[in-house]
Design a protein around this motif. Structure first.
Motif, PDB file in Angstrom:
ATOM      1  N   SER A   1       5.936   0.729   9.148  1.00  0.00           N
ATOM      2  CA  SER A   1       6.916   1.324   8.730  1.00  0.00           C
ATOM      3  C   SER A   1       7.509   0.962   7.289  1.00  0.00           C
ATOM      4  N   THR A   2       7.575  -0.285   7.348  1.00  0.00           N
ATOM      5  CA  THR A   2       7.837  -1.090   6.125  1.00  0.00           C
ATOM      6  C   THR A   2       7.017  -0.523   4.673  1.00  0.00           C
ATOM      7  N   ALA A   3       5.719  -0.590   4.918  1.00  0.00           N
ATOM      8  CA  ALA A   3       4.734  -0.083   4.094  1.00  0.00           C
ATOM      9  C   ALA A   3       4.847   1.376   3.784  1.00  0.00           C
ATOM     10  N   THR A   4       5.376   2.248   4.696  1.00  0.00           N
ATOM     11  CA  THR A   4       5.539   3.672   4.127  1.00  0.00           C
ATOM     12  C   THR A   4       7.010   3.796   3.331  1.00  0.00           C
ATOM     13  N   ILE A   5       7.752   2.916   3.618  1.00  0.00           N
ATOM     14  CA  ILE A   5       9.025   2.847   2.858  1.00  0.00           C
ATOM     15  C   ILE A   5       8.946   2.409   1.336  1.00  0.00           C
ATOM     16  N   LEU A   6       8.392   1.584   1.173  1.00  0.00           N
ATOM     17  CA  LEU A   6       8.055   0.783   0.232  1.00  0.00           C
ATOM     18  C   LEU A   6       7.142   1.351  -0.765  1.00  0.00           C
ATOM     19  N   VAL A   7       5.921   1.905  -0.266  1.00  0.00           N
ATOM     20  CA  VAL A   7       5.119   2.581  -1.014  1.00  0.00           C
ATOM     21  C   VAL A   7       5.444   3.884  -1.319  1.00  0.00           C
ATOM     22  N   GLY A   8       6.165   4.516  -0.456  1.00  0.00           N
ATOM     23  CA  GLY A   8       6.842   5.750  -0.784  1.00  0.00           C
ATOM     24  C   GLY A   8       7.889   5.712  -2.022  1.00  0.00           C
ATOM     25  N   GLN A   9       8.737   4.608  -1.891  1.00  0.00           N
ATOM     26  CA  GLN A   9       9.893   4.568  -2.985  1.00  0.00           C
ATOM     27  C   GLN A   9       9.036   4.233  -4.416  1.00  0.00           C
ATOM     28  N   HIS A  10       7.729   3.492  -4.253  1.00  0.00           N
ATOM     29  CA  HIS A  10       7.465   2.935  -5.640  1.00  0.00           C
ATOM     30  C   HIS A  10       6.801   4.511  -6.111  1.00  0.00           C
ATOM     31  N   VAL A  11       6.113   5.195  -5.134  1.00  0.00           N
ATOM     32  CA  VAL A  11       5.570   6.497  -5.766  1.00  0.00           C
ATOM     33  C   VAL A  11       6.763   7.572  -6.364  1.00  0.00           C
TER      34      VAL A  11
ATOM     35  N   ILE B   1      -0.695  -8.318   4.786  1.00  0.00           N
ATOM     36  CA  ILE B   1      -0.755  -9.886   4.943  1.00  0.00           C
ATOM     37  C   ILE B   1       0.231 -10.543   5.907  1.00  0.00           C
ATOM     38  N   LEU B   2       1.358 -10.048   5.676  1.00  0.00           N
ATOM     39  CA  LEU B   2       2.865 -10.637   6.426  1.00  0.00           C
ATOM     40  C   LEU B   2       2.664 -10.053   7.933  1.00  0.00           C
ATOM     41  N   GLY B   3       2.178  -9.028   8.158  1.00  0.00           N
ATOM     42  CA  GLY B   3       2.109  -8.406   9.476  1.00  0.00           C
ATOM     43  C   GLY B   3       1.079  -8.934  10.288  1.00  0.00           C
ATOM     44  N   SER B   4      -0.051  -9.341   9.455  1.00  0.00           N
ATOM     45  CA  SER B   4      -1.070  -9.849  10.294  1.00  0.00           C
ATOM     46  C   SER B   4      -0.858 -11.273  10.665  1.00  0.00           C
ATOM     47  N   ILE B   5       0.101 -12.182   9.759  1.00  0.00           N
ATOM     48  CA  ILE B   5       0.175 -13.517  10.273  1.00  0.00           C
ATOM     49  C   ILE B   5       1.435 -13.255  11.571  1.00  0.00           C
ATOM     50  N   PHE B   6       2.039 -12.299  11.854  1.00  0.00           N
ATOM     51  CA  PHE B   6       2.794 -12.203  12.858  1.00  0.00           C
ATOM     52  C   PHE B   6       2.194 -11.821  14.096  1.00  0.00           C
TER      53      PHE B   6
ATOM     54  N   GLY C   1       3.209  -0.117  -5.658  1.00  0.00           N
ATOM     55  CA  GLY C   1       3.024   0.297  -4.307  1.00  0.00           C
ATOM     56  C   GLY C   1       1.898  -0.250  -3.521  1.00  0.00           C
ATOM     57  N   ARG C   2       0.886  -0.022  -4.200  1.00  0.00           N
ATOM     58  CA  ARG C   2      -0.474  -0.739  -3.736  1.00  0.00           C
ATOM     59  C   ARG C   2      -0.381  -2.138  -3.153  1.00  0.00           C
ATOM     60  N   ARG C   3       0.352  -2.811  -4.247  1.00  0.00           N
ATOM     61  CA  ARG C   3       0.391  -4.325  -4.104  1.00  0.00           C
ATOM     62  C   ARG C   3       1.325  -4.721  -3.102  1.00  0.00           C
ATOM     63  N   VAL C   4       2.364  -3.857  -3.026  1.00  0.00           N
ATOM     64  CA  VAL C   4       3.149  -4.384  -1.961  1.00  0.00           C
ATOM     65  C   VAL C   4       2.739  -3.837  -0.624  1.00  0.00           C
ATOM     66  N   GLY C   5       1.695  -2.719  -0.409  1.00  0.00           N
ATOM     67  CA  GLY C   5       1.295  -2.553   0.893  1.00  0.00           C
ATOM     68  C   GLY C   5       0.439  -3.533   1.212  1.00  0.00           C
TER      69      GLY C   5
ATOM     70  N   TRP D   1       7.409 -10.258  -0.963  1.00  0.00           N
ATOM     71  CA  TRP D   1       7.427 -10.920   0.434  1.00  0.00           C
ATOM     72  C   TRP D   1       8.993 -10.759   0.955  1.00  0.00           C
ATOM     73  N   LYS D   2       9.811 -11.244   0.087  1.00  0.00           N
ATOM     74  CA  LYS D   2      10.847 -11.273   0.465  1.00  0.00           C
ATOM     75  C   LYS D   2      11.597  -9.849   0.604  1.00  0.00           C
ATOM     76  N   GLU D   3      11.272  -8.953  -0.124  1.00  0.00           N
ATOM     77  CA  GLU D   3      11.720  -7.569   0.151  1.00  0.00           C
ATOM     78  C   GLU D   3      11.027  -6.788   1.352  1.00  0.00           C
ATOM     79  N   ILE D   4       9.993  -7.356   1.487  1.00  0.00           N
ATOM     80  CA  ILE D   4       9.177  -6.762   2.625  1.00  0.00           C
ATOM     81  C   ILE D   4       9.891  -7.228   3.893  1.00  0.00           C
ATOM     82  N   LEU D   5      10.152  -8.710   3.870  1.00  0.00           N
ATOM     83  CA  LEU D   5      10.893  -9.172   5.240  1.00  0.00           C
ATOM     84  C   LEU D   5      12.157  -8.709   5.344  1.00  0.00           C
ATOM     85  N   LEU D   6      12.768  -8.348   4.400  1.00  0.00           N
ATOM     86  CA  LEU D   6      14.267  -7.701   4.509  1.00  0.00           C
ATOM     87  C   LEU D   6      14.308  -6.516   5.212  1.00  0.00           C
ATOM     88  N   LEU D   7      12.968  -5.956   4.939  1.00  0.00           N
ATOM     89  CA  LEU D   7      13.142  -4.501   5.689  1.00  0.00           C
ATOM     90  C   LEU D   7      12.244  -4.572   6.740  1.00  0.00           C
TER      91      LEU D   7
END
Length: 448
Positions: A290-300, A317-322, A308-312, A5-11
């Motif tokens: 866009s964050t999902a694309t970055i993190l999933v792509g980098q894990h691939v 979840i975080l996006g839905s809260i927003f 990548g699936r987990r971080v996606g 979640w921290k990594e996701i939010l930073l991006l």
């Protein structure tokens, strides 16, 4: 999970600020020119839809750069990422010229095809032409931002957006109304402001890519200038699929707007005000997608697709809260917000009603963006193309026609069709994300 979640939010937060600044700029501009009357609001709204279509057709280049560079960055092979970015830039330059020519020779015809009134076409002709010129720079800028996000430099992308959007607002205010010594150009001034802003952004992006990032990524390397035809083929195929996917969505939105236009200029103006406000919901959707694309792509690229699936999932979840928080604000203050755009009660009351009905339904647009971003990260572009075509042309357009012209539900019927479409699309993309065999996901390579 907390580390993810921290990594996701930073991006995501810099991307959110970037998209917010662009959305806020569009909103402020619409509020400013809205003081010129309902007809001007309708012209700007229709022009936005037309520009969305022009952008969508070529946006696949930026999306492709985004996910391919993310994969290359994860794999530690930025030499290939830079080469692919150069190829994308060559493609953008060719299409930029094409877009400018279309605006020069066909702006009035395009407005006429939309179905607006004769007065709307005559008043908005030159404004739309200026928007086409601005879009020529816009597709180049989008590709540059795709590269920045691919390497995880979302803060740098955010800074560029902030640097550009302030002058656009300033120029819109001064050139539209003739304040602070500037000429009083009306709607034309608003178009010139956007053109100058996009051109300035291109200059900043070029400086960052060739000067700021050269030391770390060797962006001025002679090898990068060379065109590798197998990579060109890959870029063209992937960009084509993602571009057609976006264009399929945007042209259906164009038809939707044409349907609404036949309800009258006030209904069209209310529709555009509501869409402008709801674009604040698109903002976190785009940012977290866009964050999902970055993190999933980098894990691939790293060879860890299951992470990548987990971080996606965590990104969704975080996006839905927003989105839920934002929807609550929109629902409560809908009337007050729409009143900022116009003093015409027929326009702002209808727009407020549309917003209250759809405030929480925008969660489906979020699901669409979050999981489509994840699927782009693994390169599942063929599915995105297919599902986009099916839901746009077999659900959205037919429902909009039936609800507006058969059931005579007016503007509300149009929006019920819009959110029925987003619901089906969002769920379909989410199901695909979880039914994918992630153990078989591999780095995207060019085939000979």
């Amino acid at each position: 999970m907390l580390r993810n979640w921290k990594e996701i939010l930073l991006l995501a937060i810099p991307s959110l600020v970037s998209f917010a600044s662009m959305t806020m700029t569009g909103t402020i501009n619409l509020i400013l020119v809205g003081q010129l009357g309902a007809l001007i609001i309708a012209i700007v709204g229709v022009s936005n839809i037309i520009m969305y279509n022009a952008f969508a057709l070529f946006s696949g280049i930026g999306h492709t750069v985004n996910y391919l560079v993310a994969q290359n960055h994860g794999a530690g092979d930025m030499k290939k990422g830079i080469q692919r970015t150069y190829i994308a830039m060559y493609m953008c330059l060719i299409f930029a010229v094409l877009i400018a020519v279309v605006g020069w020779v066909g702006a009035d015809d395009i407005l006429r095809w939309t179905g607006g009134s004769k007065e709307l076409v005559e008043t908005g002709d030159f404004y739309l032409e200026l928007r086409f010129y601005a879009m020529s720079f816009g597709i180049v800028n989008f590709a540059f931002h795709g590269f920045l996000r691919g390497i995880g430099a979302t803060k740098l992308s955010m800074v560029v957006s902030l640097l550009v959007n302030v002058p656009i607002i300033y120029l819109t205010y001064t050139l539209t109304f003739g304040h602070w010594g500037m000429p009083d150009l009306g709607l034309t001034g608003a178009g010139i402001a956007i053109l100058i802003g996009e051109g300035l952004q291109t200059l900043i992006c070029v400086f960052i890519f060739f000067i700021v990032l050269h030391k770390k990524y060797h962006t001025r390397s002679r090898i990068a200038f060379a065109i590798q035809w197998v990579e060109m083929k890959l870029l063209m195929i992937e960009s084509g699929k993602l571009g057609i996917q976006e264009f399929s969505l945007s042209i259906s939105m164009y038809i939707f707007t044409a349907f609404v236009a036949r309800l009258g200029d006030h209904a069209l103006a209310a529709n555009e005000v509501a869409l402008s406000i709801m674009s604040f919901g698109f903002m976190p959707a785009f940012a977290f997608g866009s964050t999902a694309t970055i993190l999933v792509g980098q894990h691939v690229g790293k060879g860890t697709p299951l992470k990548g699936r987990r971080v996606g999932t965590d990104t969704a979840i975080l996006g839905s809260i927003f989105l839920i928080l934002l929807g609550t604000v929109e629902f409560i203050f809908a009337k007050q917000i729409t009143h900022l755009y116009t003093n015409d009660p027929e326009v702002y009351k209808l727009a407020a009603y549309l917003i209250q009905v759809s405030a929480f339904l925008q969660i489906f647009d979020g699901l669409l963006n979050f999981y489509a971003g994840g699927l782009r990260g693994i390169g599942d572009t063929t599915f995105l193309l297919r599902v986009s075509f099916v839901v746009s042309w077999f659900i959205f357009v037919p429902l909009a026609y039936v609800f507006i012209f058969v059931f005579h539900w007016g503007s509300m019927g149009a929006w019920l069709a819009l959110y029925a479409f987003l619901m089906v699309f969002g769920i379909a993309v989410m199901v695909r994300f979880y039914r994918t065999d992630w153990t078989a996901v591999r780095l995207k390579e060019a085939s000979h």
